[in-house]
Design an enzyme around this catalytic site. Structure first.
Site, PDB file in Angstrom:
ATOM      1  N   GLY A  50     -15.754  -0.174  -3.600  1.00  9.59           N
ATOM      2  CA  GLY A  50     -14.641  -0.468  -2.700  1.00  9.59           C
ATOM      3  C   GLY A  50     -13.492   0.480  -2.960  1.00  9.59           C
ATOM      4  N   GLY A  81     -10.560   0.843  -1.614  1.00  7.90           N
ATOM      5  CA  GLY A  81      -9.328   0.402  -0.938  1.00  7.90           C
ATOM      6  C   GLY A  81      -8.162   0.472  -1.909  1.00  7.90           C
ATOM      7  N   TYR A  82      -7.171  -0.399  -1.680  1.00  7.63           N
ATOM      8  CA  TYR A  82      -5.963  -0.416  -2.501  1.00  7.63           C
ATOM      9  C   TYR A  82      -6.288  -0.494  -3.990  1.00  7.63           C
ATOM     10  CZ  TYR A  82      -2.245  -1.413   0.966  1.00  7.63           C
ATOM     11  OH  TYR A  82      -1.321  -1.336   1.957  1.00  7.63           O
ATOM     12  N   GLY A  85     -12.009  -6.380  -1.336  1.00  4.82           N
ATOM     13  CA  GLY A  85     -11.089  -7.207  -0.576  1.00  4.82           C
ATOM     14  C   GLY A  85     -10.880  -8.561  -1.240  1.00  4.82           C
ATOM     15  N   HIS A 108      21.865  15.376  -2.120  1.00  5.79           N
ATOM     16  CA  HIS A 108      21.103  16.541  -2.561  1.00  5.79           C
ATOM     17  C   HIS A 108      21.180  16.682  -4.066  1.00  5.79           C
ATOM     18  CE1 HIS A 108      19.359  20.546  -2.366  1.00  5.79           C
ATOM     19  NE2 HIS A 108      20.320  20.965  -3.171  1.00  5.79           N
TER      20      HIS A 108
HETATM   21  P1  NAD Z   1      -9.020  -3.463   0.427  1.00  2.00           P
HETATM   22  O1  NAD Z   1      -9.262  -4.193   1.673  1.00  2.00           O
HETATM   23  O2  NAD Z   1      -7.787  -2.664   0.258  1.00  2.00           O
HETATM   24  O3  NAD Z   1     -10.241  -2.464   0.142  1.00  2.00           O
HETATM   25  C1  NAD Z   1     -11.564  -2.891   0.120  1.00  2.00           C
HETATM   26  C2  NAD Z   1     -12.438  -1.675   0.340  1.00  2.00           C
HETATM   27  O4  NAD Z   1     -13.773  -2.034   0.060  1.00  2.00           O
HETATM   28  C3  NAD Z   1     -12.413  -1.158   1.776  1.00  2.00           C
HETATM   29  O5  NAD Z   1     -12.168   0.219   1.759  1.00  2.00           O
HETATM   30  C4  NAD Z   1     -13.812  -1.498   2.301  1.00  2.00           C
HETATM   31  O6  NAD Z   1     -14.271  -0.577   3.252  1.00  2.00           O
HETATM   32  C5  NAD Z   1     -14.633  -1.450   1.032  1.00  2.00           C
HETATM   33  N1  NAD Z   1     -15.852  -2.255   1.037  1.00  2.00           N
HETATM   34  C6  NAD Z   1     -16.036  -3.492   1.554  1.00  2.00           C
HETATM   35  N2  NAD Z   1     -17.289  -3.927   1.297  1.00  2.00           N
HETATM   36  C7  NAD Z   1     -17.908  -2.941   0.592  1.00  2.00           C
HETATM   37  C8  NAD Z   1     -19.211  -2.783   0.014  1.00  2.00           C
HETATM   38  N3  NAD Z   1     -20.119  -3.750   0.105  1.00  2.00           N
HETATM   39  N4  NAD Z   1     -19.498  -1.631  -0.635  1.00  2.00           N
HETATM   40  C9  NAD Z   1     -18.562  -0.636  -0.738  1.00  2.00           C
HETATM   41  N5  NAD Z   1     -17.324  -0.738  -0.205  1.00  2.00           N
HETATM   42  C10 NAD Z   1     -16.997  -1.870   0.431  1.00  2.00           C
HETATM   43  O7  NAD Z   1      -9.174  -4.575  -0.745  1.00  2.00           O
HETATM   44  P2  NAD Z   1      -8.814  -4.550  -2.285  1.00  2.00           P
HETATM   45  O8  NAD Z   1      -8.665  -3.178  -2.788  1.00  2.00           O
HETATM   46  O9  NAD Z   1      -9.789  -5.470  -2.937  1.00  2.00           O
HETATM   47  O10 NAD Z   1      -7.384  -5.239  -2.293  1.00  2.00           O
HETATM   48  C11 NAD Z   1      -7.207  -6.549  -1.741  1.00  2.00           C
HETATM   49  C12 NAD Z   1      -5.846  -6.712  -1.158  1.00  2.00           C
HETATM   50  O11 NAD Z   1      -4.872  -6.791  -2.206  1.00  2.00           O
HETATM   51  C13 NAD Z   1      -5.389  -5.548  -0.292  1.00  2.00           C
HETATM   52  O12 NAD Z   1      -5.842  -5.640   1.007  1.00  2.00           O
HETATM   53  C14 NAD Z   1      -3.893  -5.675  -0.356  1.00  2.00           C
HETATM   54  O13 NAD Z   1      -3.485  -6.605   0.606  1.00  2.00           O
HETATM   55  C15 NAD Z   1      -3.658  -6.235  -1.748  1.00  2.00           C
HETATM   56  N6  NAD Z   1      -3.226  -5.155  -2.678  1.00  2.00           N
HETATM   57  C16 NAD Z   1      -2.081  -4.478  -2.404  1.00  2.00           C
HETATM   58  C17 NAD Z   1      -1.670  -3.470  -3.234  1.00  2.00           C
HETATM   59  C18 NAD Z   1      -0.393  -2.747  -2.926  1.00  2.00           C
HETATM   60  O14 NAD Z   1       0.374  -3.232  -2.106  1.00  2.00           O
HETATM   61  N7  NAD Z   1      -0.119  -1.618  -3.557  1.00  2.00           N
HETATM   62  C19 NAD Z   1      -2.415  -3.115  -4.341  1.00  2.00           C
HETATM   63  C20 NAD Z   1      -3.579  -3.804  -4.598  1.00  2.00           C
HETATM   64  C21 NAD Z   1      -3.976  -4.832  -3.750  1.00  2.00           C
END
Ligand code: NAD
Ligand code: FAD
Length: 464
Positions: free
Chosen positions: A182, A184-185, A271, A443
């Protein structure tokens, strides 16, 4: 069995719940808040704060290594090393101080804080089990602030060397082979941090881009940084499970071929899901919005007297959304006239470099039917960025073509998280390009890139 009465009962003391309780207490509302964990919720205990502590340590360690490698700025350091157990101890100290801080704020606001597991009996009654001692609380209003939990993949259950973000933030040794499912974030924030601390990191992402919620231009500098950290990124790739000896993660590549990736630890971050089961919520038969509790613009659920805020109510699952909803809901319960009228919820991804988004991207603005003007100002042309060895990235502005109302501001670059406040303020106050271009930006600062992006969109940038 002990019985308690109050006007407002808040279930969950995360950023949403504790903000609501503090504000309600300040307004004289007789309030009880219940949580099974120390106050602060996911964010403070196992989320925002601990992850940013790790990221800080990883950045400093990377800098120390940079200094030991003929750094151009003239600092020399020898053989830096990292003791992750000490890092975790330091991180736990920060969490503890903040737990105590939230407890103190609740006390100051005259909120009664009970540690225990809440079980909803009906829309006015909740039982709380505190280590076997059960109390019944009757409340005029119930506020659901029960947050979210990580999604567990059935073929990759948590346990052993398959961990969630909570497990990753308690590791006391830097894994050799760290595989993240995953991108993501969480996956990228922690993946990049562990790569800087010395892990060989592989990201396995099902979509065709990491951070699929952001546009490709914003993600490009992060891809470049990951390449420089020798991270492997597998796109369009699905995790299938662990090998029999649990030493490898099996994945399916886009061409259908199976591949095995060596892994000491597999961090699954695909997620989070709202926390809606196991504490009697289903018995209320509330209207749902997919998996989330449905709310209106006053955070009211479909049952009179029951409100909901934060991650349990939907995207974006961000702490500052929960806090803002909590503050508003407390005021509504105290009798004030409020409704959700926010123009923008900024979002920051604490990768390297960081990404900030507020409002609409160019594509989103076009899809919403706007005719737009847009431009970027690169940090390469910003003096402050040069002095910080941080020339990667840019600030981008999106505005309506007819009246120049700013619809969105995005940035990618080192330290741009701190620019998020001015981006959100500009949009919330209804600024147009001329307002930003006409505001003196001190600046030398990175924030000058915002003013220059506005000027450039108007056709007259000074420094490019
Ligand atoms: P996310 O939704 O950001 O990312 C999940 C990722 O996993 C996505 O890119 C998705 O395409 C991928 N994915 C899903 N199923 C998969 C699979 N079977 N195999 C491979 N990839 C797969 O979720 P997260 O990183 O778990 O974070 C959860 C939530 O926590 C975020 O949506 C956010 O709301 C919150 N968060 C926010 C911050 C911040 O604000 N800086 C930081 C961390 C978490
Ligand atoms: P939560 O913080 O999840 O709190 C809910 C609380 O309810 C918990 O303490 C739980 O114990 C309690 N609870 C649930 N059910 C019961 C029950 N039956 N009885 C008693 N108590 C109960 N967001 C950002 O904005 N910025 C970030 O940088 C960021 N980084 C993150 C990093 C990680 C690793 C993670 C996992 C999340 C991150 N988030 C970030 C998301 C952020 O943590 C959440 O959006 C935020 O915590 C949601 O707040 P909340 O009040 O809705 O719920």
């Amino acid at each position: 069995m002990k019985k308690l009465n109050c006007k407002l009962l808040v279930i969950g003391a995360g950023p949403g719940g504790y903000a609501a309780a503090i504000r309600a207490g300040q307004l004289g509302v007789d309030t009880i808040i219940v949580d099974k964990q120390p106050p602060g919720g996911t964010c403070l205990n196992v989320g925002c704060i601990p992850s940013k502590a790790f990221i800080h340590v990883a950045n400093d360690f990377e800098r120390a290594r940079h200094f030991s490698n003929n750094s151009v700025i003239g600092i020399k350091a020898e053989n830096p090393s990292i003791d992750l157990a000490k890092t975790v101890e330091w991180k736990n100290g920060i969490v503890k101080r903040l737990n105590q801080g939230v407890s103190g704020l609740l006390k100051k606001a005259k909120v009664q804080h009970i540690t225990g597991i809440a079980n909803i009996i009906d829309g006015k009654t909740v039982q709380v089990d505190s280590d076997g001692t059960v109390q019944t609380i009757s409340a005029e209003y119930i506020l659901l602030a029960t947050g979210s939990v990580p999604i567990e993949l059935p073929f990759l259950p948590f346990g052993d060397n398959v961990i969630s973000s909570t497990g990753a933030l308690d590791l006391t040794d830097v894994p050799k082979e760290f595989v993240v499912v995953g991108g993501g974030y969480i996956g990228l924030e922690l993946g990049i941090a562990f790569a800087k601390m010395g892990s060989k990191v592989t990201i396995v992402e099902a979509a065709n881009q990491v951070l699929p919620q952001y546009d490709a231009e914003l993600v490009k500098p992060i891809m470049a940084k990951m390449a420089s950290l020798a991270m492997n990124v597998h796109l369009n790739t699905k995790a299938k499970g662990m090998s029999g000896d649990r030493k490898k993660l099996l994945v399916e590549k886009p061409d259908g071929q199976e591949e095995a990736i060596f892994a000491d630890r597999v961090l699954v971050t695909v997620g989070r899901k709202p926390n809606t089961y196991g504490y009697g919520l289903e018995g209320l038969m509330l209207d749902m919005d997919g998996p989330f509790v449905q709310i209106d613009d006053r955070c009211k659920t479909s049952m009179r007297g029951v409100y909901a805020i934060g991650d349990v109510t939907g995207e974006p699952m961000l702490a500052h959304r929960a806090i803002s909803q909590g503050e508003m809901t407390a005021e509504i319960i105290a009798g004030k006239s409020r409704a959700w009228d926010k123009q923008v919820i900024p979002a920051i991804c604490f990768t390297d470099p960081e990404i900030v988004t507020a409002g609409l991207s160019p594509d989103e603005a076009k899809q919403a039917g706007h005719e737009i003007v847009t431009n970027v100002f690169p940090f390469m042309a910003n003096g402050r960025a040069m002095t910080m060895e941080a020339e990667e990235g840019f600030v981008r502005i999106v505005a309506r073509k007819d009246n120049h109302l700013v619809l969105g501001i995005q940035a990618v670059g080192a330290g741009v998280a701190e620019l998020s406040a001015s981006f959100a303020l500009a949009i919330e106050m209804g600024a147009c390009l001329e307002d930003i271009a006409g505001t003196i930006h001190a600046h030398p600062t990175q924030s000058e890139a915002l003013q220059e992006a506005a000027m450039r969109t108007l056709g007259h940038a000074l420094h490019i």
